[in-house]
Design a protein around this motif. Structure first.
Motif, PDB file in Angstrom:
ATOM      1  N   ALA A 153       0.847  -1.194   0.000  1.00 20.61           N
ATOM      2  CA  ALA A 153       0.000   0.000   0.000  1.00 20.61           C
ATOM      3  C   ALA A 153       0.873   1.231   0.000  1.00 20.61           C
ATOM      4  CB  ALA A 153      -0.907  -0.004   1.240  1.00 20.61           C
TER       5      ALA A 153
ATOM      6  N   HIS B  35      -6.693   2.193  -5.137  1.00 19.43           N
ATOM      7  CA  HIS B  35      -5.335   1.973  -4.640  1.00 19.43           C
ATOM      8  C   HIS B  35      -4.313   2.410  -5.686  1.00 19.43           C
ATOM      9  CE1 HIS B  35      -2.078   0.026  -2.409  1.00 19.43           C
ATOM     10  NE2 HIS B  35      -1.681  -0.494  -3.557  1.00 19.43           N
TER      11      HIS B  35
ATOM     12  N   GLU C 136      -7.050   2.222   3.254  1.00 14.94           N
ATOM     13  CA  GLU C 136      -5.664   2.212   2.781  1.00 14.94           C
ATOM     14  C   GLU C 136      -4.705   2.364   3.961  1.00 14.94           C
ATOM     15  OE1 GLU C 136      -4.186   1.908  -0.158  1.00 14.94           O
ATOM     16  OE2 GLU C 136      -5.937   1.767  -1.460  1.00 14.94           O
TER      17      GLU C 136
END
Length: 364
Positions: A17, A167, A201
Motif C-alpha cells: 500500500a 489503490h 488504505e
C-alpha cells in the motif's frame, strides 16, 4: 492498451500500500470543516476559452465565501475541460486565487460519460489525468491543496474492483504529491454503504468522503422516478413529527404513484434521529479504522418547501458537526444549495436562509 492495464493492476497487487512507508504529512493539515462545492466553473462551463473560464468567479465572491465562514472549496473538474495546457493553467491560477482568500481547495474529478467499471481505456484516462494534474499541483501549498481521487464512483456490487482502482490512483497521486492529504471514497456513488464496504488504505494522510442526500424522496423530490407529481412531492414535511398530517399531504395529489411514494416517505418517520443513524455508522467505521471523514456533498432542492428544506439542512449540518465530520454543501452554483446563477455576478447575493440553517452568517 489492455495489456498495459493488466500490467498496472498486477503492479498494484504486487506493491505494498502506498502509505506503508509513511508519506510525510503536511506541516499543517488542511482545514476542511465547512465547505462549498463550486459545481460549474470547470464542469459544464459555457466556454472553454481560457479568458472566459478564468473569469467565472470574482475575487470579491471568493472573499464573501470566506467571510461567511467557509474554510474550503470543493472544485468539481471535468477532465475533458482541462485537457489543454491553457485550460490547465487557468485551473491552477483559479486554485491560487481561491487559496489567497484563505480557503483550502479539494480538487475533485467529475468525468462525464466515462465508464470506469467496464472500459479499461477510461481507467487509463483517469490515471493519465492524475499523472498530469498532480504534477501541475506540485508547486501549490500541500496544506491547502487536497486531491480527491474521483467523484461518486459507481462500481455497482463491485467494491473490490473499485478498491483496486482507487489503490492504483492513490499510488499515482502519492508518487507526485507525497505531502498531500488525499480524499478517498467508497463505490456506490460515494454513499455511506460504499464507504462501509471499503477496505482502508494503509496511508495515514488520507480522508474518507461520503455523500449524503437521504432521503432522496425529499431532497431531490424523488428525481429517480419519472412521471411523478413533483409539486405534490415538494410539499413533504421534515421532520415527520405528525404521521397523520404527512399522510394527508400525500392525499392531496391526484396521482396514485405519487401518493404511494409520499406515504412510503411518511412511513419512515424521517427526523433528525433517522438522519443521524447512517452517519453514525460511518463514524463507527472511521473510529474502527482510525480514519478521518468528510461529507463531501449534501444538499436539498430549492423546489422543496422552505420549512422542510431548511430543517433538513440544519439537521444534517448539526449532525455532522457534533461528530466532528467536515462537510461541503452542494453547491454554490446549484439549486441543491445556494443557487447562485451561472455565471455568477461579481458579488452575488448569498441565500441567507440557507446559510442560517447551516449555522453560518451571511456577509454584510
Amino acid at each position: 492498451m489492455r495489456r498495459l492495464w493488466v500490467g498496472l493492476l498486477l503492479l498494484a497487487w504486487l506493491c505494498p500500500a502506498p502509505g506503508r512507508a509513511g508519506p510525510p504529512a503536511p506541516a499543517s493539515p488542511p482545514t476542511l470543516t465547512r465547505g462549498i462545492n463550486i459545481t460549474a466553473w470547470f464542469r459544464f462551463p459555457a466556454s472553454r476559452d481560457p479568458a472566459a473560464l478564468g473569469a467565472y468567479l470574482s475575487d470579491q465572491a471568493l472573499a464573501d465565501l470566506r467571510a461567511t465562514g467557509f474554510d474550503f472549496v470543493r472544485l468539481a473538474v471535468d477532465p475533458e475541460v482541462i485537457d489543454g495546457v491553457a485550460q490547465r493553467q487557468v485551473l491552477i491560477a483559479a486554485i491560487r486565487r481561491i487559496q489567497r482568500r484563505g480557503l483550502a481547495v479539494v480538487v475533485s474529478p467529475h468525468p462525464h460519460n466515462w465508464r470506469l467499471e467496464t472500459d479499461p481505456a477510461d481507467r487509463e484516462r483517469l490515471l493519465a489525468f492524475w499523472n498530469t494534474l498532480a504534477a501541475a499541483l506540485r508547486p501549490l501549498d500541500p496544506a491547502r491543496t487536497v486531491p480527491e481521487v474521483l467523484n461518486e464512483p459507481v462500481f455497482a456490487n463491485d467494491p473490490a474492483g473499485w478498491a483496486t482502482l482507487q489503490h492504483l490512483l492513490l499510488a499515482e497521486i502519492r508518487h507526485l504529491l507525497p505531502h498531500a492529504t488525499v480524499v478517498l471514497t467508497g463505490q456506490d456513488w460515494g454513499s455511506i454503504g460504499g464507504l462501509l464496504a471499503l477496505p482502508p488504505e494503509d496511508d495515514p494522510n488520507v480522508i474518507y468522503s461520503f455523500h449524503f442526500y437521504d432521503p432522496t424522496e425529499l431532497t431531490s423530490l424523488a428525481a429517480y422516478r419519472p412521471g411523478l407529481d413533483r409539486n405534490a412531492v415538494a410539499r413533504l414535511p421534515f421532520p415527520v413529527d405528525d404521521r397523520v398530517r404527512c399522510d394527508l399531504t400525500a392525499e392531496r395529489s391526484a396521482d396514485a404513484a405519487t401518493r404511494d411514494l409520499m406515504r412510503y416517505y411518511c412511513d419512515f418517520g424521517w427526523d433528525a434521529s433517522r438522519i443521524a443513524a447512517p452517519i453514525d455508522r460511518a463514524a463507527a467505521w472511521a473510529r474502527a479504522h482510525h480514519a478521518r471523514l468528510l461529507a463531501g456533498e449534501f444538499g436539498a432542492s430549492a423546489a422543496l418547501n422552505p420549512a422542510a428544506r431548511l430543517a433538513w439542512l440544519n439537521a444534517v449540518s448539526e449532525t455532522l458537526a457534533k461528530r466532528d465530520i467536515g462537510w461541503a454543501l452542494w453547491g454554490y452554483d446549484d439549486v441543491m444549495g445556494l443557487g447562485v446563477s451561472r455565471p455568477p455576478a461579481r458579488r452575488p447575493r448569498l441565500d441567507s436562509a440557507v446559510l442560517t440553517a447551516l449555522g453560518m452568517t451571511p456577509p454584510m
